[in-house]
Motif scaffolding. Structure first.
Motif, PDB file in Angstrom:
ATOM      1  N   VAL A  41      -6.686   7.155   1.174  1.00 11.22           N
ATOM      2  CA  VAL A  41      -6.388   5.978   0.363  1.00 11.22           C
ATOM      3  C   VAL A  41      -6.278   4.765   1.272  1.00 11.22           C
ATOM      4  CG1 VAL A  41      -4.709   4.878  -1.140  1.00 11.22           C
ATOM      5  CG2 VAL A  41      -5.171   7.296  -1.373  1.00 11.22           C
ATOM      6  N   LEU A  42      -6.905   3.684   0.859  1.00 13.89           N
ATOM      7  CA  LEU A  42      -6.835   2.477   1.685  1.00 13.89           C
ATOM      8  C   LEU A  42      -5.718   1.573   1.178  1.00 13.89           C
ATOM      9  CD1 LEU A  42      -7.938   1.096   4.094  1.00 13.89           C
ATOM     10  CD2 LEU A  42      -9.594  -0.080   2.663  1.00 13.89           C
ATOM     11  N   ASP A  43      -4.539   1.806   1.733  1.00  7.95           N
ATOM     12  CA  ASP A  43      -3.429   0.901   1.421  1.00  7.95           C
ATOM     13  C   ASP A  43      -3.375  -0.143   2.531  1.00  7.95           C
ATOM     14  OD1 ASP A  43      -1.046   1.783   3.444  1.00  7.95           O
ATOM     15  OD2 ASP A  43      -2.412   3.412   2.926  1.00  7.95           O
ATOM     16  N   VAL A  44      -2.501  -1.122   2.367  1.00  3.42           N
ATOM     17  CA  VAL A  44      -2.523  -2.262   3.284  1.00  3.42           C
ATOM     18  C   VAL A  44      -2.103  -1.883   4.715  1.00  3.42           C
ATOM     19  CG1 VAL A  44      -0.182  -3.208   2.921  1.00  3.42           C
ATOM     20  CG2 VAL A  44      -2.111  -4.758   3.283  1.00  3.42           C
ATOM     21  N   LEU A  47      -5.100  -0.459   6.271  1.00  2.00           N
ATOM     22  CA  LEU A  47      -6.002  -1.588   6.507  1.00  2.00           C
ATOM     23  C   LEU A  47      -5.699  -2.232   7.865  1.00  2.00           C
ATOM     24  CD1 LEU A  47      -8.136  -3.309   4.859  1.00  2.00           C
ATOM     25  CD2 LEU A  47      -6.254  -4.825   4.297  1.00  2.00           C
ATOM     26  N   ARG A  55     -11.955  -4.022   8.985  1.00  5.03           N
ATOM     27  CA  ARG A  55     -10.860  -4.636   8.245  1.00  5.03           C
ATOM     28  C   ARG A  55     -11.343  -5.871   7.489  1.00  5.03           C
ATOM     29  NH1 ARG A  55      -7.332  -4.961  12.083  1.00  5.03           N
ATOM     30  NH2 ARG A  55      -7.874  -7.093  12.557  1.00  5.03           N
ATOM     31  N   THR A  59     -11.092  -6.070   3.533  1.00  5.19           N
ATOM     32  CA  THR A  59     -10.274  -7.124   2.935  1.00  5.19           C
ATOM     33  C   THR A  59     -11.103  -7.925   1.931  1.00  5.19           C
ATOM     34  OG1 THR A  59      -9.028  -7.289   4.982  1.00  5.19           O
ATOM     35  CG2 THR A  59      -8.757  -9.081   3.430  1.00  5.19           C
ATOM     36  N   PHE A  62     -11.405  -5.957  -1.187  1.00  3.01           N
ATOM     37  CA  PHE A  62     -10.173  -6.053  -1.982  1.00  3.01           C
ATOM     38  C   PHE A  62     -10.191  -7.343  -2.795  1.00  3.01           C
ATOM     39  CE2 PHE A  62      -7.510  -2.824   0.307  1.00  3.01           C
ATOM     40  CZ  PHE A  62      -6.925  -2.265  -0.814  1.00  3.01           C
ATOM     41  N   GLU A  63     -10.620  -8.439  -2.141  1.00  2.00           N
ATOM     42  CA  GLU A  63     -10.612  -9.740  -2.811  1.00  2.00           C
ATOM     43  C   GLU A  63     -11.638  -9.805  -3.933  1.00  2.00           C
ATOM     44  OE1 GLU A  63     -11.059 -12.310   0.529  1.00  2.00           O
ATOM     45  OE2 GLU A  63      -8.900 -12.308   0.970  1.00  2.00           O
ATOM     46  N   LEU A  64     -12.819  -9.218  -3.697  1.00  2.00           N
ATOM     47  CA  LEU A  64     -13.890  -9.309  -4.691  1.00  2.00           C
ATOM     48  C   LEU A  64     -13.733  -8.279  -5.807  1.00  2.00           C
ATOM     49  CD1 LEU A  64     -16.924  -9.917  -2.309  1.00  2.00           C
ATOM     50  CD2 LEU A  64     -15.870 -11.589  -3.846  1.00  2.00           C
ATOM     51  N   GLY A  65     -12.965  -7.231  -5.545  1.00  2.00           N
ATOM     52  CA  GLY A  65     -12.796  -6.179  -6.542  1.00  2.00           C
ATOM     53  C   GLY A  65     -13.920  -5.178  -6.454  1.00  2.00           C
ATOM     54  N   ILE A 109     -12.968  -0.592  -3.555  1.00  2.00           N
ATOM     55  CA  ILE A 109     -11.944   0.169  -2.852  1.00  2.00           C
ATOM     56  C   ILE A 109     -11.694   1.453  -3.636  1.00  2.00           C
ATOM     57  CG2 ILE A 109      -9.522   0.193  -2.100  1.00  2.00           C
ATOM     58  CD1 ILE A 109     -11.227  -1.771  -0.502  1.00  2.00           C
ATOM     59  N   GLY A 110     -11.745   2.584  -2.948  1.00  2.00           N
ATOM     60  CA  GLY A 110     -11.659   3.881  -3.625  1.00  2.00           C
ATOM     61  C   GLY A 110     -10.250   4.200  -4.073  1.00  2.00           C
ATOM     62  N   GLU A 111     -10.139   5.276  -4.826  1.00  2.00           N
ATOM     63  CA  GLU A 111      -8.823   5.707  -5.301  1.00  2.00           C
ATOM     64  C   GLU A 111      -8.336   6.851  -4.427  1.00  2.00           C
ATOM     65  OE1 GLU A 111      -8.063   5.253  -9.349  1.00  2.00           O
ATOM     66  OE2 GLU A 111      -8.790   3.325  -8.622  1.00  2.00           O
ATOM     67  N   GLY A 112      -9.040   7.111  -3.328  1.00  2.00           N
ATOM     68  CA  GLY A 112      -8.675   8.240  -2.478  1.00  2.00           C
ATOM     69  C   GLY A 112      -9.346   9.489  -3.001  1.00  2.00           C
TER      70      GLY A 112
ATOM     71  N   ARG B 105       1.282   5.977  -1.255  1.00  2.00           N
ATOM     72  CA  ARG B 105       0.293   5.048  -0.715  1.00  2.00           C
ATOM     73  C   ARG B 105      -0.802   4.748  -1.727  1.00  2.00           C
ATOM     74  NH1 ARG B 105      -2.151   7.785   3.178  1.00  2.00           N
ATOM     75  NH2 ARG B 105      -3.161   5.883   3.876  1.00  2.00           N
ATOM     76  N   LYS B 106      -1.071   5.733  -2.566  1.00  2.00           N
ATOM     77  CA  LYS B 106      -2.098   5.529  -3.575  1.00  2.00           C
ATOM     78  C   LYS B 106      -1.650   4.431  -4.554  1.00  2.00           C
ATOM     79  CE  LYS B 106      -5.015   8.398  -6.446  1.00  2.00           C
ATOM     80  NZ  LYS B 106      -5.451   9.773  -6.668  1.00  2.00           N
ATOM     81  N   SER B 109      -1.909   1.075  -2.855  1.00  2.00           N
ATOM     82  CA  SER B 109      -3.283   0.590  -2.759  1.00  2.00           C
ATOM     83  C   SER B 109      -3.694  -0.053  -4.084  1.00  2.00           C
ATOM     84  CB  SER B 109      -4.203   1.757  -2.403  1.00  2.00           C
ATOM     85  OG  SER B 109      -5.551   1.374  -2.508  1.00  2.00           O
ATOM     86  N   LEU B 112      -2.044  -3.423  -4.599  1.00  2.00           N
ATOM     87  CA  LEU B 112      -2.738  -4.516  -3.907  1.00  2.00           C
ATOM     88  C   LEU B 112      -3.930  -5.001  -4.733  1.00  2.00           C
ATOM     89  CD1 LEU B 112      -3.221  -6.383  -1.538  1.00  2.00           C
ATOM     90  CD2 LEU B 112      -4.259  -4.502  -0.281  1.00  2.00           C
ATOM     91  N   LYS B 113      -4.678  -4.043  -5.299  1.00  2.11           N
ATOM     92  CA  LYS B 113      -5.818  -4.432  -6.138  1.00  2.11           C
ATOM     93  C   LYS B 113      -5.346  -5.248  -7.336  1.00  2.11           C
ATOM     94  CE  LYS B 113      -8.364  -0.220  -5.567  1.00  2.11           C
ATOM     95  NZ  LYS B 113      -8.979   0.901  -6.283  1.00  2.11           N
ATOM     96  N   MET B 116      -4.437  -8.742  -6.387  1.00  2.00           N
ATOM     97  CA  MET B 116      -5.657  -9.548  -6.192  1.00  2.00           C
ATOM     98  C   MET B 116      -6.183 -10.010  -7.554  1.00  2.00           C
ATOM     99  SD  MET B 116      -6.803  -9.743  -2.951  1.00  2.00           S
ATOM    100  CE  MET B 116      -6.463  -8.995  -1.353  1.00  2.00           C
ATOM    101  N   ARG B 120      -6.703 -13.860  -9.219  1.00  2.00           N
ATOM    102  CA  ARG B 120      -7.918 -14.356  -9.889  1.00  2.00           C
ATOM    103  C   ARG B 120      -7.592 -14.845 -11.294  1.00  2.00           C
ATOM    104  NH1 ARG B 120     -10.624 -10.119  -7.101  1.00  2.00           N
ATOM    105  NH2 ARG B 120     -10.295  -8.653  -8.783  1.00  2.00           N
ATOM    106  N   PHE B 140       5.531  -2.346   2.169  1.00  2.00           N
ATOM    107  CA  PHE B 140       4.430  -2.581   1.241  1.00  2.00           C
ATOM    108  C   PHE B 140       4.645  -3.817   0.370  1.00  2.00           C
ATOM    109  CE2 PHE B 140       3.286   1.873   2.101  1.00  2.00           C
ATOM    110  CZ  PHE B 140       1.934   1.675   2.362  1.00  2.00           C
ATOM    111  N   ASN B 144       1.649  -6.392   1.126  1.00  2.00           N
ATOM    112  CA  ASN B 144       0.671  -6.562   0.045  1.00  2.00           C
ATOM    113  C   ASN B 144       0.570  -8.033  -0.352  1.00  2.00           C
ATOM    114  OD1 ASN B 144      -0.323  -3.992  -0.317  1.00  2.00           O
ATOM    115  ND2 ASN B 144       1.087  -3.441  -1.965  1.00  2.00           N
TER     116      ASN B 144
END
Ligand code: ADP
Ligand code: MG
Lengths: 115, 249
Positions: A41-44, A47, A55, A59, A62-65, A109-112, B105-106, B109, B112-113, B116, B120, B140, B144
């Motif tokens: 999982v990509l948590d901050v 990152l 990175r 990042t 993450f911003e673009l979705g 960004i994946g869900e793991g 952590r999941k 994550s 954070l999404k 974001m 927007r 976190f 975040n």
């Protein structure tokens, strides 16, 4: 007398075994976690441990979705081929998911893995 | 995109929340559309009690239950600001606060999404400035928010030991996330010279705000920039707003 002390000894041994089992169970579940891919999982905090180039890519994602390699390259001011390479590296690490929609490939960004 | 500023500090009690509320109010008072979000889910801020109530919590955004526009409440009428003044509170209920520590952590994550996405959505709703009042230290809830922000303002009390600790956060969190960072020294005393200027990282100190007893008392009950714009504290906040305008324009 002897009966009493052997019973006590048995209880002591059972307690010891029970304690050991608890520890094995706790360790086992911790191992399971990584097997299930939770570490992917990509948590901050993860990152922050990535090398600079990955990175920046993650990042921006993450911003673009969700984005194509083209869209991401535009965002990071890098060559599409370079960005595509980074994205696929992140996919292999399990941090990023890749989906085909029509003729385009979208990254997000994946869900793991697992769970 | 709405200009997003995270208000952070290495240690608690440095004046982040007081600064965040007053900066947000200052922007709203000059006609900017502002959104102030309390993202300190582990220690919700007292502005729950200072500003009018809302129906939902910032927690609902992170849980994916509601979008940010369903959570925030426009308090511009009550506060008498020229611009829209949206606020979002984090849930002070102890069950909610305890729950944050057991998020994995999941979840973080995803949080954070969702944050974001909230940024927007706020931009699309015409918000000019988003101010994130974060928790202290590195966890976190704070990182975040820093990741989402365009600018980070680190509020710190003066002191050499603090400077060393701050360098760790600057080098290990702000810089890797590529943030523009500024320092606000708060609760300064005259006999204590400015020493947070971060020689190694050369971060600019935007302002030094003196320690003022009446601020400590009044910040819990009123928003000084609105109730007393000529107060020394309020003037500092307006000055900081002007400096930020120059930096970000
Ligand atoms: N410049 C100042 N002088 C005196 N007291 C201050 C000043 N700035 C903030 N405070 C007080 O310090 C306390 C902690 O501030 P707060 O904003 O809650 O910090 P944080 O959000 O960083 O934990 C509050 O009681 C606040 O009123
Ligand atoms: Mg606070």
């Amino acid at each position: 007398m002897t009966d009493n002390s052997s019973t006590e000894e048995m209880i002591r041994l059972l307690r010891e075994i029970s304690g050991k089992l608890d520890r094995i169970l706790i360790q086992g579940s911790a191992d399971n976690e990584s097997d299930d891919g939770i570490l992917d999982v990509l948590d901050v905090m993860t990152l922050l441990t990535l090398p600079d180039h990955l990175r920046t890519t993650a990042t921006a994602l993450f911003e673009l979705g969700s984005a194509t390699a083209d869209e991401l390259a535009e965002r990071t001011n890098k060559e599409r081929a370079v960005e595509s390479n980074y994205l696929n590296q992140l996919v292999r690490m399990g941090h990023v998911a890749k989906n085909r929609k029509g003729r385009k490939v979208y990254f997000s960004i994946g869900e793991g893995l697992g769970k | 995109m709405a200009l997003t500023i995270a208000i952070h500090s290495y240690k608690g009690g440095s004046g982040k929340t007081s600064f965040a509320i007053n900066l947000a109010s200052a922007y709203a008072s000059v006609g900017k559309s502002v959104c102030l979000l309390d993202v300190d889910l582990k220690a919700p801020s007292s502005f729950n009690y200072l500003l009018p109530e809302a129906k939902h919590w910032v927690n609902d955004i992170f849980e994916g239950r509601y979008g940010v526009m369903d959570v925030v409440k426009d308090v511009s009428k009550e506060m008498g600001t020229k611009g829209a003044f949206y606020v979002g509170y984090s849930n002070p209920d102890i069950v909610a606060v305890r729950g944050i520590s057991s998020k994995d952590r999941k979840w973080q994550s995803k949080a954070l999404k969702l944050l974001m996405t909230a940024k927007r959505d706020l931009s699309n709703a015409g918000i000019d400035i988003v101010i994130l009042d974060t928790g202290a230290g590195v966890d976190f809830t704070s990182v975040n928010a820093i990741a989402v922000a365009d600018y980070v303002i680190s509020v710190g009390r003066p002191g050499a030991s603090r400077q060393r600790l701050m360098e760790q956060v600057i080098g290990g969190v702000y810089m890797p996330l590529d943030k523009d960072c500024y320092i606000i020294e708060n609760m300064c005393h005259n006999d204590n010279p400015t020493d947070l200027s971060g020689k190694k990282f050369d971060l600019p100190v935007l302002a030094s705000i003196p320690c003022m007893c009446d601020v400590a008392v009044r910040c819990d009950n009123e928003v000084l920039v609105l109730t007393e714009p000529d107060h020394a504290f309020s003037k500092k906040i307006y000055d900081i707003m002007e400096s930020l305008d120059k930096i970000t324009s």
